[in-house]
Each structure stands twice: as structure tokens, then as C-alpha cells.
Design a protein around this motif. Structure first.
Motif, short mmCIF file in Angstrom:
data_model
loop_
_atom_site.label_atom_id
_atom_site.label_comp_id
_atom_site.label_asym_id
_atom_site.label_seq_id
_atom_site.Cartn_x
_atom_site.Cartn_y
_atom_site.Cartn_z
N ASP A 90 0.73 -1.34 0.08
CA ASP A 90 -0.03 0.13 0.06
C ASP A 90 0.96 1.45 -0.08
O ASP A 90 2.21 1.24 0.30
N PHE A 91 0.19 2.44 -0.35
CA PHE A 91 1.01 3.83 -0.15
C PHE A 91 -0.02 4.70 0.12
O PHE A 91 -1.19 4.52 -0.14
N SER A 92 0.32 5.83 0.77
CA SER A 92 -0.66 6.95 0.82
C SER A 92 -0.44 7.96 0.01
O SER A 92 0.62 8.60 -0.09
N TYR A 93 -1.47 8.30 -0.69
CA TYR A 93 -1.45 9.46 -1.75
C TYR A 93 -1.24 10.76 -0.85
O TYR A 93 -0.58 11.62 -1.62
N ARG A 94 -1.77 10.90 0.25
CA ARG A 94 -1.52 12.14 1.11
C ARG A 94 -0.02 12.34 1.41
O ARG A 94 0.35 13.60 1.28
N ILE A 97 1.62 13.75 -1.63
CA ILE A 97 1.24 15.04 -1.71
C ILE A 97 2.11 16.11 -0.92
O ILE A 97 2.68 16.94 -1.69
N THR A 98 2.18 15.67 0.24
CA THR A 98 2.81 16.71 1.26
C THR A 98 4.36 16.29 1.25
O THR A 98 5.14 17.16 1.73
N GLN A 99 4.66 15.15 0.84
CA GLN A 99 6.13 14.75 1.06
C GLN A 99 6.63 14.67 2.38
O GLN A 99 7.81 14.95 2.69
N ARG A 100 5.61 14.45 3.20
CA ARG A 100 6.04 14.38 4.86
C ARG A 100 5.76 12.92 5.36
O ARG A 100 4.34 12.80 5.48
N PRO A 101 6.59 12.20 5.65
CA PRO A 101 6.28 10.82 6.28
C PRO A 101 5.72 11.08 7.76
O PRO A 101 5.74 12.32 8.37
N PRO A 102 4.81 10.23 8.30
CA PRO A 102 4.32 10.21 9.64
C PRO A 102 5.20 10.57 10.75
O PRO A 102 6.41 10.16 10.43
#
Length: 238
Positions: A90-94, A97-102
Motif C-alpha cells: 500500500d501507499f498513502s497518496y496524501r 502530496i505533502t512529502q512528509r512521512p508520519p
């Protein structure tokens, strides 16, 4: 809000703001059902977006065969890469977009939420069994509207919001964010996991003893999440 005003430039199209890009890919994601393969036109945009991922090389692996949509354990949907060797993740589209990992705080919170996910499912099912009507609907505690099991979440009633429960649990045991062992970044691991089973079970017991849950529509629960975050000056996970 400053971050959301930044432009997002992809090989296939450009967005004036991160908000526009988020709305575009959210609408795309919602056009599909779990298990469906993304069509070729949408796949071009997703491939271009994926290039922005902070773990792009690991996500792509030996190459991308196609994209599909999967259901997460939290009842939401996300995009999934199917690689040329048959593996996938999986991957997060968000995040693209932000290019900020959790942040570490977000990862720890997600891991503890994963630890109690079946307890929350059981609480939801028990609520519907007790209060559901003849059509299988129950009432949202916030809006008063009927909701189905599929669009219902269990919301943590203030003041013991989920963030407060995690914070007080860690403080009571002398744990910091960095001392909670997590497994992250594995294929198809939508959220991190607490690697220490003892900590996991202790949190489940603590959560069960202090959480007061309300049944709410999923969209309402997600909208309220930001309101329930700890404010400056209160106990903090950092």
C-alpha cells in the motif's frame, strides 16, 4: 495552512495547491471499490504521484505492474501497488502530496489504535445488536441520523479521547515515544504495529478500563479528530 497552498507538479498534470491535489486523488480513490484495478488513465496520474513518495524505491521494488484499491483495517480505502514479481504494498497518496512521512507521534498512535481495533469492532457490533432497528441501522450520537454498520465508527468521548488515552498510558509506565518498539514499512502494512506483545496487551486492558465510546458516522468522527487533539500546555506525547 501554508503547506496546503504549495503547488504540486507531476509529470502528468499540475495542481495550484496541495488541497487541490488531495481532492483530485481522493475523488479518484472513491471511484473504485476494494479489489478493483485502477484504469490506465488514472494509473498514469498515480504513477506520477508515486514518484514523490519519500520511500519511492522501496515501494516500487522490481517495478510496477499495475495499481489497485484495497480496504484498510480501519474501514477506509487506499491505493495499492502490484509489482511485476507479484508482490505488492500500500501507499498513502496524501504522503506523496505533502512529502512528509508520519511523525513518530502519529506512528505510535496508529500502532496503539491497531492494537485495539478488534475491541472497537466488537463494541460496534454489540451496539448494533442492542440498539439497531429492523433495517439494521443505529443512530449517530452526534447527528441523530440513522447509520449502517459499514459507515459507523466508535468515537472516544472527551475528555478521554484516544490521544489522551495513549498519552496517559505512556506516562503511567514511564514510556516515551521512542521507547515503544514498532514495526513499520512492511509490504501491505497499512499502519505500524507495537512489536512488544506485553505493552500491546497492557494498553488493551487500560483502553478497555477508561474508554467511553459513542457510535458516530465515520465522516463525523474523522471531522472531529482535529478538535480532540491535545492543546499546547496539556500533557504531551512528545
Amino acid at each position: 495552512m501554508a503547506g496546503r497552498s504549495k503547488p504540486v507538479d507531476l509529470a502528468t498534470r499540475s495542481f495550484a495547491t496541495q488541497g487541490e491535489a488531495t481532492a483530485f486523488f481522493k475523488a479518484m480513490l472513491n471511484r473504485y471499490r476494494p479489489g478493483e484495478q485502477v484504469n490506465e488513465e488514472d494509473a498514469l496520474d498515480i504513477a506520477a504521484l508515486l514518484e514523490r513518495h519519500t520511500e519511492y524505491t522501496a515501494k516500487v521494488g522490481k517495478g510496477v505492474s499495475h495499481f489497485e484499491v484495497m480496504m484498510t483495517e480501519h474501514g477506509t480505502q487506499c491505493f495499492r501497488i502490484v509489482r511485476t514479481d507479484g508482490s505488492g504494498t500500500d501507499f498513502s497518496y496524501r504522503n506523496c502530496i505533502t512529502q512528509r512521512p508520519p511523525s513518530r507521534k502519529q506512528e505510535v498512535s496508529q500502532a496503539f489504535r491497531r492494537a485495539v481495533r478488534f475491541d472497537l469492532y466488537n463494541a460496534r457490533d454489540a451496539f448494533f445488536a442492542t440498539y439497531g432497528d429492523e433495517n439494521g441501522n443505529a443512530t449517530c450520537a452526534v447527528t441523530g441520523e440513522p447509520i449502517t454498520r459499514e459507515n459507523a465508527h466508535m468515537d472516544h468521548r472527551p475528555p478521554m479521547t484516544f490521544e489522551v488515552i495513549v498519552t496517559t498510558f505512556l506516562c503511567s509506565r514511564g514510556l516515551s515515544l521512542d521507547s515503544v518498539p514498532l514495526t513499520t514499512g512492511r509490504d501491505d502494512q497499512v499502519s505500524p504495529e507495537v512489536a512488544d506483545q506485553t505493552i500491546c496487551e497492557e494498553f488493551r486492558a487500560y483502553h478497555s478500563s477508561v474508554a467511553r465510546l459513542d457510535l458516530v458516522r465515520n465522516t463525523v468522527n474523522l471531522a472531529q479528530a482535529s478538535q480532540h487533539r491535545l492543546k499546547d500546555g496539556r500533557a504531551s506525547l512528545t
